[in-house]
Design a protein around this motif. Structure first.
Motif: not given
Lengths: 211, 558
Positions: A50, A52, A55, A75-76, A82, A84, B382, B384, B454, B463
């Motif tokens: 996806t 996502t 990191r 993702p978009h 998806i 869940y 990010s 982070r 998501v 976003p």
């Protein structure tokens, strides 16, 4: 539209340790099941598909949709839906607004509402457009979620333990509905589960991890 | 743009602190070109050290600061150890938000009305118990040891530390730890102290440091409840800053640096104390003692907690009664008559000050919210998360005493020719509002289920659409609460408004504190109550609005 979903030499690592590897192709309308206990990286693989992935992980390999590399797309723009196990219906929107959120833009307000009503009728939830998602039963919520994904016109479908919170009776119904609708739309389906019955019901190939 | 916001936020938050310290350092070393002084010289420090009240002022800052912090922490620990999870604790939690939002100055005034020789406590017990027909000649408030000031600080710091502790409890699996301790035969308080407290303290350490730094350098509470001859160092610094003789600004700057050193030393000592307590605690753990004093400690805890809450609530009631009091002779418990005359007389003034207060608070909180939402969204995108070092930076403006950098900031602004007034005041408030808005919203923002993003993303939402149409509406309640916290923090700011506003920005707080020396209790009652209402109103809206907007959305009910 018939697309093939390909995971090409995908390898996801966490701090140098391999979490999961996959190299497979899913034909339109087919279901590939990845089975295994919690913690073997099944959901991590779906996050990679996806776009996502957290990191902390490092991934190599490619995700191809009908031959086109979508690995670097956000993702978009991937057109990969998806589902869940939990109800991820947006609680501040009505059932109808949740569905409209997934629909591609365009059309008048009346046309969009009509499309939502027709779609709800298709899954036996006629007149549910104004309902609060929190008032739906588990089975109803699962159907609305499926409908929302399908209305967004995905080119592939991912299932992350999508049936595990449903009771036995509803589970069989919803499972059948999902697989039938995916097959009708020629969607390649990648399912991760720890449940052997789900895997068996999917009727496709099964890859078992972490035995 | 979004990825630059964390840096911009840091500059907005830390920049004025560093600039203010720099602005204090130069004049402290004799460099103040505006007054024709170029330095370097140690004259300012010599004058400061020669000030006869210095020793007493320093002692006062340290004793009131350390005592208020230690007492507040002790009360919070005893209440939480003995009562968390009970109905009594729930009741205390319910009055926490309103008590927390009461500005320090209003609480201090209310407490003064309560404990003064002619205050409510004396009236309620006179003459039948005390025999007093007239207010006794006792120095209860503004006592030389600063005990009234300490009490005023404790009533305000207990709710703050309790709130921080409640947030920490959610992260340390209190129930499991306590249950394990209890199955091993430990009573409630001892079990909590041995198994939960070490983990909780790690989480609330920075807020405790904030309380210590604040209590040592507070100005408004010290002006209302603290001694006057000599006052605490922070009050004296403000006096020097207001002196018509510009040379006294140099002494104020030197005092600001001394205040900083004093707070740093106290923080260092507190840290050493932590190490000592931890060592004693480890020894205590090994003894295996189950705690025979637990029932008594529970009673002491709830007694002190209730006393602290009751003091603030009674203080507010006292402000309300005085604001509508007609003739009120000692030792009558209530005025002869209630009248609206005080409100008619001071009402227009309070409305003007309220408008200024909301303008400043609204602008500072609005800016803070934009920066905080931007930072949190950047953090989410990010991946982070905020590190411990980042958290320290967030707390830095709250750890550096206001009296250490605000005088320098004012001197710096004047020396570069920048105008003092509303704009700089908003930016100065932003320094203090930002960390609180961040801390208030951060946990709720991070606790939001990322699968919503998501799902929205896989449905084709970019976003920005996820942010505006999914995340913000779902987090409306914590966002409004963070706004309420920001407004409450801004409403309560005295020193930044006074110094950076150059006396030209009149908010409810500056006006209320200015009334302290006059002693007009009716006027103080009106201003103190208005100040409290200004801080409470946003909290009420933060509770009511989401309930109204989401009345048909059960998934968003609390």
């Amino acid at each position: 539209m018939s697309d093939v979903l390909t995971l090409e030499q995908v390898c996801i690592t966490d701090g140098g340790q391999t979490v999961i590897e996959a190299d497979c192709t899913i034909a339109p309308g087919d279901v590939l099941t990845i089975m295994g206990p919690s913690g073997v990286g099944k959901s991590t693989l779906l996050a990679f598909v996806t776009g996502t992935l957290k990191r902390a992980f490092t991934a190599t390999g490619r995700v191809l949709l009908d031959g086109a590399d979508i690995t670097a797309l956000p993702p978009h723009r991937r057109q990969v839906g998806i589902l869940y196990q939990d109800d991820i219906l947006f609680p501040h929107m009505s059932v109808g607004q949740n569905l409209a959120f997934g629909m591609a833009p365009g059309g008048t307000r009346a046309e969009r509402r009509a499309a939502v009503s027709a779609a709800l009728a298709e899954i036996g939830l006629e007149g549910f457009a104004h309902r609060d998602p929190a008032t739906l039963s588990g089975g109803q919520a699962a159907r609305v979620q499926l409908l929302r994904v399908l209305l967004s016109q995905p080119r592939a479908l991912l299932l992350d333990e999508a049936f595990s919170r449903l009771d036995t009776e509803r589970r069989t119904q919803i499972r059948r509905l999902v697989f039938d609708m995916a097959r009708d739309r020629d969607l390649p389906v990648l399912m991760v589960t720890h449940d052997a019955e789900d895997a068996k019901a999917a009727g496709g190939r099964i890859i078992t991890l972490g035995d | 743009m979004l990825r630059h916001l964390p840096l911009l936020t840091l500059v907005v938050m830390i920049g004025p602190v560093l600039a203010g310290l720099w602005g204090a350092l130069l004049p402290a070393l004799g460099h103040l070109p505006g007054a024709g002084l170029t330095g370097p010289s140690f004259d300012a420090f010599r004058t400061l050290l020669a000030w006869p009240g210095l020793e007493q002022a320093l002692r006062l800052s340290v004793t009131t600061g350390v005592l208020a912090t230690a007492l507040s922490l002790l009360i919070v620990v005893l209440v939480t150890a003995g009562w968390s999870g009970t109905r009594a604790f729930g009741a205390l939690q319910r009055v926490l938000a309103p008590i927390l939002s009461v500005p320090h100055a209003a609480a201090a005034f209310g407490l003064a009305f309560l404990i003064a020789p002619s205050g409510w406590l004396a009236r309620l017990t006179s003459p039948w118990l005390t025999g007093w027909a007239r207010p006794p000649d006792l120095l209860v408030i503004q006592d030389p040891a600063g005990l009234a000031m300490t009490a005023g600080l404790v009533t305000k710091e207990v709710p703050f530390l309790l709130l921080m502790t409640l947030a920490a409890l959610g992260q340390v699996r209190q129930d499991q730890r306590l249950q394990t301790a209890r199955t091993l035969g430990y009573d409630r308080v001892t079990g909590w102290l041995k198994c939960v407290f070490p983990a909780v303290y790690r989480q609330i350490r920075l807020p405790v440091y904030v309380v210590l730094a604040y209590s040592m350098s507070v100005v408004d509470v010290a002006m209302i409840l603290g001694p006057t001859r000599p006052p605490s160092l922070s009050v004296q610094i403000v006096k020097w800053m207001g002196d018509p003789d510009l040379a006294m600004r140099l002494v104020a700057a030197a005092g600001a640096l001394l205040q900083l050193v004093l707070v740093l030393l106290a923080l260092g000592l507190w840290r050493l104390g932590e190490v000592g307590v931890a060592r004693l605690g480890r020894n205590w753990l090994e003894t295996g003692r189950r705690g025979r004093l637990d029932p008594a400690l529970r009673l002491v805890g709830i007694g002190l907690g209730a006393l602290s809450a009751a003091a603030t609530l009674l203080a507010l009631l006292g402000l309300a009664v005085w604001s509508a009091a007609g003739f009120w002779a000692f030792p009558d418990a209530l005025p002869d008559a209630f009248t609206m005359r005080n409100w008619h007389r001071h009402g227009p003034g309070t409305l003007e000050a309220a408008a200024e207060t909301f303008l400043v608070a609204g602008a500072a909180t609005g800016l803070a919210l934009v920066l905080v939402l931007g930072c949190l969204e950047a953090e989410h995108r990010s991946g982070r998360t905020l590190t411990t070092r980042g958290l320290w930076l967030l707390y830095l403006p709250l750890l550096v005493p206001q009296t250490a950098f605000l005088p320098g900031l004012q001197i710096l602004l004047l020396s570069v020719g920048a105008d003092v007034g509303r704009g700089p005041v908003i930016l100065a408030h932003l320094v203090f509002v930002l960390p609180y808005v961040f801390l208030s919203l951060g946990d709720a923002w991070r606790a939001w289920d990322p699968r919503n993003a998501v799902v929205a993303g896989t449905l084709g939402a970019p976003p920005w659409r996820v942010f505006w149409q999914v995340r913000l509406p779902m987090l409306l309640r914590p966002i409004l609460t963070a706004v309420a916290v920001g407004v409450a923090v801004s409403v309560g700011q005295y020193l930044p408004t006074l110094l950076i506003g150059g006396g030209r920005v009149a908010t409810l707080t500056t006006e209320a504190v200015a009334l302290a020396s006059g002693g007009d209790r009716r006027a103080i009652g009106v201003y103190g109550l208005m100040q409290t209402l200004a801080a409470l109103l946003p909290f009420a809206l933060a509770t009511l609005l989401p309930a109204l907007v989401w009345r048909n959305r059960r998934g968003l009910h609390v």
